[in-house]
Design a protein around this motif. Structure first.
Motif, PDB file in Angstrom:
ATOM      1  N   VAL A  35       0.853  -1.085   0.293  1.00  0.00           N
ATOM      2  CA  VAL A  35      -0.128   0.061   0.208  1.00  0.00           C
ATOM      3  C   VAL A  35       0.790   0.978   0.159  1.00  0.00           C
ATOM      4  O   VAL A  35       0.405   2.408  -0.464  1.00  0.00           O
ATOM      5  CB  VAL A  35      -1.124   0.015   1.409  1.00  0.00           C
ATOM      6  N   VAL A  36       1.894   1.587   1.335  1.00  0.00           N
ATOM      7  CA  VAL A  36       2.619   2.411   0.767  1.00  0.00           C
ATOM      8  C   VAL A  36       3.244   2.723  -1.414  1.00  0.00           C
ATOM      9  O   VAL A  36       3.634   3.642  -0.862  1.00  0.00           O
ATOM     10  CB  VAL A  36       4.342   2.239   1.779  1.00  0.00           C
ATOM     11  N   ALA A  37       3.840   1.494  -1.494  1.00  0.00           N
ATOM     12  CA  ALA A  37       3.814   1.356  -2.459  1.00  0.00           C
ATOM     13  C   ALA A  37       3.473   2.141  -3.413  1.00  0.00           C
ATOM     14  O   ALA A  37       3.893   3.472  -4.357  1.00  0.00           O
ATOM     15  CB  ALA A  37       5.050   0.183  -2.986  1.00  0.00           C
ATOM     16  N   LEU A  38       1.877   1.644  -3.468  1.00  0.00           N
ATOM     17  CA  LEU A  38       0.998   1.804  -4.614  1.00  0.00           C
ATOM     18  C   LEU A  38       0.714   3.784  -4.122  1.00  0.00           C
ATOM     19  O   LEU A  38       1.044   3.676  -5.180  1.00  0.00           O
ATOM     20  CB  LEU A  38      -0.271   0.881  -4.289  1.00  0.00           C
ATOM     21  N   CYS A  39       0.932   4.059  -3.159  1.00  0.00           N
ATOM     22  CA  CYS A  39       0.159   5.150  -3.095  1.00  0.00           C
ATOM     23  C   CYS A  39       1.249   6.194  -3.143  1.00  0.00           C
ATOM     24  O   CYS A  39       1.154   7.224  -3.742  1.00  0.00           O
ATOM     25  CB  CYS A  39       0.055   5.638  -1.210  1.00  0.00           C
ATOM     26  N   ASP A  40       2.937   5.798  -3.183  1.00  0.00           N
ATOM     27  CA  ASP A  40       4.081   6.768  -3.775  1.00  0.00           C
ATOM     28  C   ASP A  40       3.955   7.093  -4.840  1.00  0.00           C
ATOM     29  O   ASP A  40       3.717   7.697  -5.476  1.00  0.00           O
ATOM     30  CB  ASP A  40       5.206   5.928  -3.348  1.00  0.00           C
ATOM     31  N   ARG A  41       3.347   5.926  -5.643  1.00  0.00           N
ATOM     32  CA  ARG A  41       3.794   5.489  -7.283  1.00  0.00           C
ATOM     33  C   ARG A  41       2.261   6.202  -8.007  1.00  0.00           C
ATOM     34  O   ARG A  41       2.247   6.956  -8.775  1.00  0.00           O
ATOM     35  CB  ARG A  41       3.573   4.551  -7.729  1.00  0.00           C
ATOM     36  N   ILE A  42       1.355   6.605  -7.586  1.00  0.00           N
ATOM     37  CA  ILE A  42       0.487   7.458  -7.589  1.00  0.00           C
ATOM     38  C   ILE A  42       0.047   8.541  -7.335  1.00  0.00           C
ATOM     39  O   ILE A  42      -0.223   9.620  -8.241  1.00  0.00           O
ATOM     40  CB  ILE A  42      -0.960   6.824  -7.171  1.00  0.00           C
ATOM     41  N   VAL A  43       0.726   9.072  -6.387  1.00  0.00           N
ATOM     42  CA  VAL A  43       0.700  10.048  -6.004  1.00  0.00           C
ATOM     43  C   VAL A  43       1.907  10.671  -6.969  1.00  0.00           C
ATOM     44  O   VAL A  43       1.970  12.100  -7.395  1.00  0.00           O
ATOM     45  CB  VAL A  43       1.724  10.544  -4.685  1.00  0.00           C
ATOM     46  N   ASN A  44       3.118  10.106  -6.929  1.00  0.00           N
ATOM     47  CA  ASN A  44       4.560  10.749  -7.583  1.00  0.00           C
ATOM     48  C   ASN A  44       3.845  10.330  -9.611  1.00  0.00           C
ATOM     49  O   ASN A  44       3.719  11.751 -10.112  1.00  0.00           O
ATOM     50  CB  ASN A  44       5.264   9.904  -8.256  1.00  0.00           C
ATOM     51  N   LEU A  45       2.147   9.820 -10.461  1.00  0.00           N
ATOM     52  CA  LEU A  45       1.983  10.041 -11.449  1.00  0.00           C
ATOM     53  C   LEU A  45       1.482  11.445 -11.542  1.00  0.00           C
ATOM     54  O   LEU A  45       0.709  11.926 -12.496  1.00  0.00           O
ATOM     55  CB  LEU A  45       1.544   8.570 -11.146  1.00  0.00           C
ATOM     56  N   ILE A  46       0.275  11.500 -10.238  1.00  0.00           N
ATOM     57  CA  ILE A  46      -0.825  13.036 -10.398  1.00  0.00           C
ATOM     58  C   ILE A  46       0.262  13.854 -10.351  1.00  0.00           C
ATOM     59  O   ILE A  46      -0.097  14.745 -11.491  1.00  0.00           O
ATOM     60  CB  ILE A  46      -1.102  12.672  -9.306  1.00  0.00           C
TER      61      ILE A  46
END
Length: 111
Positions: free
Chosen positions: A49-60
């Motif tokens: 979940v931490v990795a997914l959140c980090d990746r989504i925030v970066n993509l945004i």
């Protein structure tokens, strides 16, 4: 939210056993940006979940702003749309999935 800004984008997440794909999509269904990473690299749901959140925030941050994002949709094996839980998760405990998913929502800036 900035004055006049429209929430005209959504985040789509597809969790499968081997990979997780996530994307920013506009209201017309056009894919603005997309990425993928290995689900099986995260046997622990918390680190996933931490990795997914980090990746989504970066993509945004690279492609739009948080103010433009209307919602997030998640497709997951054994996902229960009534409870919002992933049931009978192979690698992760059911209770942990629900708890961490709720925390992730606010941790990614959507809560």
């Amino acid at each position: 939210m900035l004055y006049g800004a429209k929430k005209n984008k959504v985040i789509g997440i597809d969790i499968s056993i081997e990979t997780t794909t996530y994307a920013i999509i506009d209201v017309r269904g056009n894919i603005i940006a997309k990425d993928v990473f290995s689900t099986i690299d995260y046997p622990d749901v918390n680190s996933y979940v931490v990795a997914l959140c980090d990746r989504i925030v970066n993509l945004i941050q690279d492609n739009c702003s948080m103010d433009e994002v209307r919602s997030i949709g998640i497709s997951a094996p054994s996902g229960n749309f009534k409870t919002g839980c992933i049931e009978h998760a192979v690698a992760w405990c059911d209770t942990a999935c629900c708890h961490v998913a709720r925390q992730a929502r606010s941790g990614c800036g959507f809560g």
